[in-house]
Write a protein that holds these residues in place. Sequence first.
Motif, PDB file in Angstrom:
ATOM      1  N   LYS A 188       0.923  -1.158  -0.092  1.00 37.83           N
ATOM      2  CA  LYS A 188       0.081  -0.173  -0.055  1.00 37.83           C
ATOM      3  C   LYS A 188       0.632   1.296   0.102  1.00 37.83           C
ATOM      4  N   GLY A 189       0.432   2.280  -0.805  1.00 31.87           N
ATOM      5  CA  GLY A 189       1.086   3.640  -0.802  1.00 31.87           C
ATOM      6  C   GLY A 189       2.280   3.627  -1.545  1.00 31.87           C
ATOM      7  N   LEU A 190       2.756   2.409  -2.048  1.00 26.06           N
ATOM      8  CA  LEU A 190       3.686   2.193  -3.191  1.00 26.06           C
ATOM      9  C   LEU A 190       3.191   2.609  -4.582  1.00 26.06           C
ATOM     10  N   SER A 191       4.263   3.050  -5.474  1.00 17.84           N
ATOM     11  CA  SER A 191       3.794   3.324  -6.875  1.00 17.84           C
ATOM     12  C   SER A 191       3.904   1.851  -7.510  1.00 17.84           C
ATOM     13  N   HIS A 192       3.039   1.632  -8.583  1.00 18.80           N
ATOM     14  CA  HIS A 192       2.964   0.372  -9.097  1.00 18.80           C
ATOM     15  C   HIS A 192       4.677  -0.115  -9.601  1.00 18.80           C
ATOM     16  N   ALA A 193       5.347   0.830  -9.963  1.00 13.63           N
ATOM     17  CA  ALA A 193       6.936   0.067 -10.250  1.00 13.63           C
ATOM     18  C   ALA A 193       7.413  -0.257  -8.844  1.00 13.63           C
ATOM     19  N   GLU A 194       7.180   0.571  -7.880  1.00 10.69           N
ATOM     20  CA  GLU A 194       7.844   0.345  -6.556  1.00 10.69           C
ATOM     21  C   GLU A 194       7.247  -1.017  -6.078  1.00 10.69           C
ATOM     22  N   ALA A 195       5.934  -1.176  -5.974  1.00  8.04           N
ATOM     23  CA  ALA A 195       5.134  -2.322  -5.437  1.00  8.04           C
ATOM     24  C   ALA A 195       5.947  -3.612  -6.324  1.00  8.04           C
ATOM     25  N   GLN A 196       6.026  -3.609  -7.672  1.00  7.08           N
ATOM     26  CA  GLN A 196       6.268  -4.617  -8.327  1.00  7.08           C
ATOM     27  C   GLN A 196       7.877  -4.914  -8.049  1.00  7.08           C
ATOM     28  N   ALA A 197       8.584  -3.990  -7.833  1.00  8.32           N
ATOM     29  CA  ALA A 197       9.851  -4.022  -7.492  1.00  8.32           C
ATOM     30  C   ALA A 197      10.322  -4.860  -6.238  1.00  8.32           C
ATOM     31  N   ARG A 198       9.368  -4.540  -5.370  1.00  6.48           N
ATOM     32  CA  ARG A 198       9.174  -5.034  -3.881  1.00  6.48           C
ATOM     33  C   ARG A 198       8.891  -6.504  -4.129  1.00  6.48           C
ATOM     34  N   LEU A 199       8.149  -6.934  -5.089  1.00  3.81           N
ATOM     35  CA  LEU A 199       7.790  -8.083  -5.252  1.00  3.81           C
ATOM     36  C   LEU A 199       8.656  -8.980  -6.145  1.00  3.81           C
ATOM     37  N   SER A 200       9.716  -8.630  -6.630  1.00  3.35           N
ATOM     38  CA  SER A 200      10.825  -9.199  -7.555  1.00  3.35           C
ATOM     39  C   SER A 200      10.745 -10.443  -7.036  1.00  3.35           C
ATOM     40  N   ILE A 201      11.160 -11.441  -7.859  1.00 10.71           N
ATOM     41  CA  ILE A 201      11.425 -12.874  -7.593  1.00 10.71           C
ATOM     42  C   ILE A 201      12.691 -12.924  -6.713  1.00 10.71           C
ATOM     43  N   HIS A 202      13.722 -12.198  -6.739  1.00 10.78           N
ATOM     44  CA  HIS A 202      14.817 -12.231  -5.768  1.00 10.78           C
ATOM     45  C   HIS A 202      14.396 -12.009  -4.497  1.00 10.78           C
ATOM     46  N   ASN A 203      13.385 -10.911  -4.256  1.00  9.90           N
ATOM     47  CA  ASN A 203      12.784 -10.619  -2.943  1.00  9.90           C
ATOM     48  C   ASN A 203      11.947 -11.587  -2.314  1.00  9.90           C
ATOM     49  N   VAL A 204      11.357 -12.236  -3.331  1.00  4.59           N
ATOM     50  CA  VAL A 204      10.310 -13.157  -2.759  1.00  4.59           C
ATOM     51  C   VAL A 204      11.138 -14.475  -2.214  1.00  4.59           C
ATOM     52  N   VAL A 205      12.115 -14.803  -3.119  1.00  4.10           N
ATOM     53  CA  VAL A 205      13.077 -16.060  -2.567  1.00  4.10           C
ATOM     54  C   VAL A 205      13.619 -15.516  -1.439  1.00  4.10           C
ATOM     55  N   GLU A 206      13.999 -14.457  -1.007  1.00  3.23           N
ATOM     56  CA  GLU A 206      14.804 -13.810   0.049  1.00  3.23           C
ATOM     57  C   GLU A 206      13.709 -14.131   1.307  1.00  3.23           C
ATOM     58  N   TRP A 207      12.406 -13.990   1.128  1.00  2.00           N
ATOM     59  CA  TRP A 207      11.523 -13.947   2.070  1.00  2.00           C
ATOM     60  C   TRP A 207      11.140 -15.502   2.192  1.00  2.00           C
ATOM     61  N   SER A 208      11.253 -16.242   1.243  1.00  2.00           N
ATOM     62  CA  SER A 208      10.893 -17.840   1.322  1.00  2.00           C
ATOM     63  C   SER A 208      12.158 -18.447   2.070  1.00  2.00           C
ATOM     64  N   MET A 209      13.449 -17.754   2.620  1.00  2.00           N
ATOM     65  CA  MET A 209      14.213 -18.497   3.571  1.00  2.00           C
ATOM     66  C   MET A 209      13.963 -18.216   4.873  1.00  2.00           C
ATOM     67  N   THR A 210      12.788 -17.292   5.235  1.00  2.00           N
ATOM     68  CA  THR A 210      12.618 -16.853   6.531  1.00  2.00           C
ATOM     69  C   THR A 210      11.411 -17.881   6.997  1.00  2.00           C
ATOM     70  N   GLY A 211      11.393 -17.831   8.607  1.00  2.00           N
ATOM     71  CA  GLY A 211      10.457 -18.751   9.106  1.00  2.00           C
ATOM     72  C   GLY A 211       8.948 -18.014   9.162  1.00  2.00           C
ATOM     73  N   LYS A 212       8.202 -18.691   9.816  1.00  2.00           N
ATOM     74  CA  LYS A 212       6.795 -18.187   9.738  1.00  2.00           C
ATOM     75  C   LYS A 212       6.718 -16.673  10.120  1.00  2.00           C
ATOM     76  N   GLY A 213       5.978 -15.993   9.305  1.00  2.00           N
ATOM     77  CA  GLY A 213       5.859 -14.526   9.664  1.00  2.00           C
ATOM     78  C   GLY A 213       6.780 -13.742   9.013  1.00  2.00           C
ATOM     79  N   GLY A 214       7.736 -14.381   8.386  1.00  2.00           N
ATOM     80  CA  GLY A 214       8.689 -13.654   7.804  1.00  2.00           C
ATOM     81  C   GLY A 214       9.900 -13.106   8.402  1.00  2.00           C
TER      82      GLY A 214
END
Length: 324
Positions: free
Chosen positions: A269-295
């Motif tokens: 929320k509050g991020l521009s479309h490009a910023e939101a998409q950058a935050r959701l980039s696969i490298h960021n999602v992969v980084e999150w996948s390495m975290t435990g429950k709750g991230g």
Amino acid sequence: MALDHNIVSVSGGKDSTALLLLAIERGAENMRTVFADTGHEHPEVYRYLDYLEARLQLTIERIKPDFSRQIARQREVVQTKWRAEGVSEQVIQNALAVLHPTGIPFLDLCMWKGRFPSMKARFCTTELKKKPIEEQVLAPLLNDPDTQDVYSWQGVRRDESPDRALLVEQEEIGDGLFAYRPILDWAAQDVFDFHRKHGVKWNPLYEQGMSRVGCMPCINCRKNELQAISKRYPEEVDRVAEWERLVSQASKRQGSSFFGPSKMPGSVKGLSHAEAQARLSIHNVVEWSMTGKGGRTFDLIAMLDPGEGCASAYGLCESAAGGN
Ligand code: SF4
């Protein structure tokens, strides 16, 4: 005399391989084996299909859609409609620079659409699997006056998902076209046992931590599966990152991520479309996948849990259920 035809769809996964073995065992008449190639598969899948062809002495038809026409039309849209809408010249030139067919169905589809598929807009199954098989295999057969009925063999099992639990073994899904699901009541173990019975290896990806075989990764893949993919096949993650760059450049909003906001907790929320998409980039999602429950903490135990696969009525995208 009009003939019946049997079309067996394989994905390189365990269920569709068992299905193929069953069709061979039963001597299905006028059998054709087809593989809908998304271009987003692990190289092991193609190697496994080659193995099956050699081991079973048959040909697996690789069916691919071609999006050249749609991409050419999209170039016209960019040059006319986008300009008329006041889209900046830079964005138009960015899009035109990448809007060329690559011959990779998944990528070309996303560049044409200017976005990746999502749980809500799962156009990948329709455009990459269902339609190509309908148009290139089923329709020509059904339009042939020498055809009686066509049986589309589908390797789905009831215990994969609530949707699949409701399926019936055989139903007419078009005039003279039947869906046939002979392994509907099989358990995952039955599937592996059937490989053993026929002396056929299952896809080695199952022994490399994958709980499903198909698009790598699938838009629906679970956190732990993404973690396993990124550890074993970082090159596949890099490939998708490059696709994110190309699809973003082809899009009017200059941003598109492979995974949607529901994949990773945390508001965009509050991020521009490009910023939101950058935050959701696969490298960021992969980084999150390495975290435990709750991230928040890193999970040191890479557990593989079952997830939901594609709910294609054709059963062309393998579910994550099962294992060996
Ligand atoms: S496996 Fe997943 S990403 Fe691939 S076509 Fe099916 S739903 Fe789409």
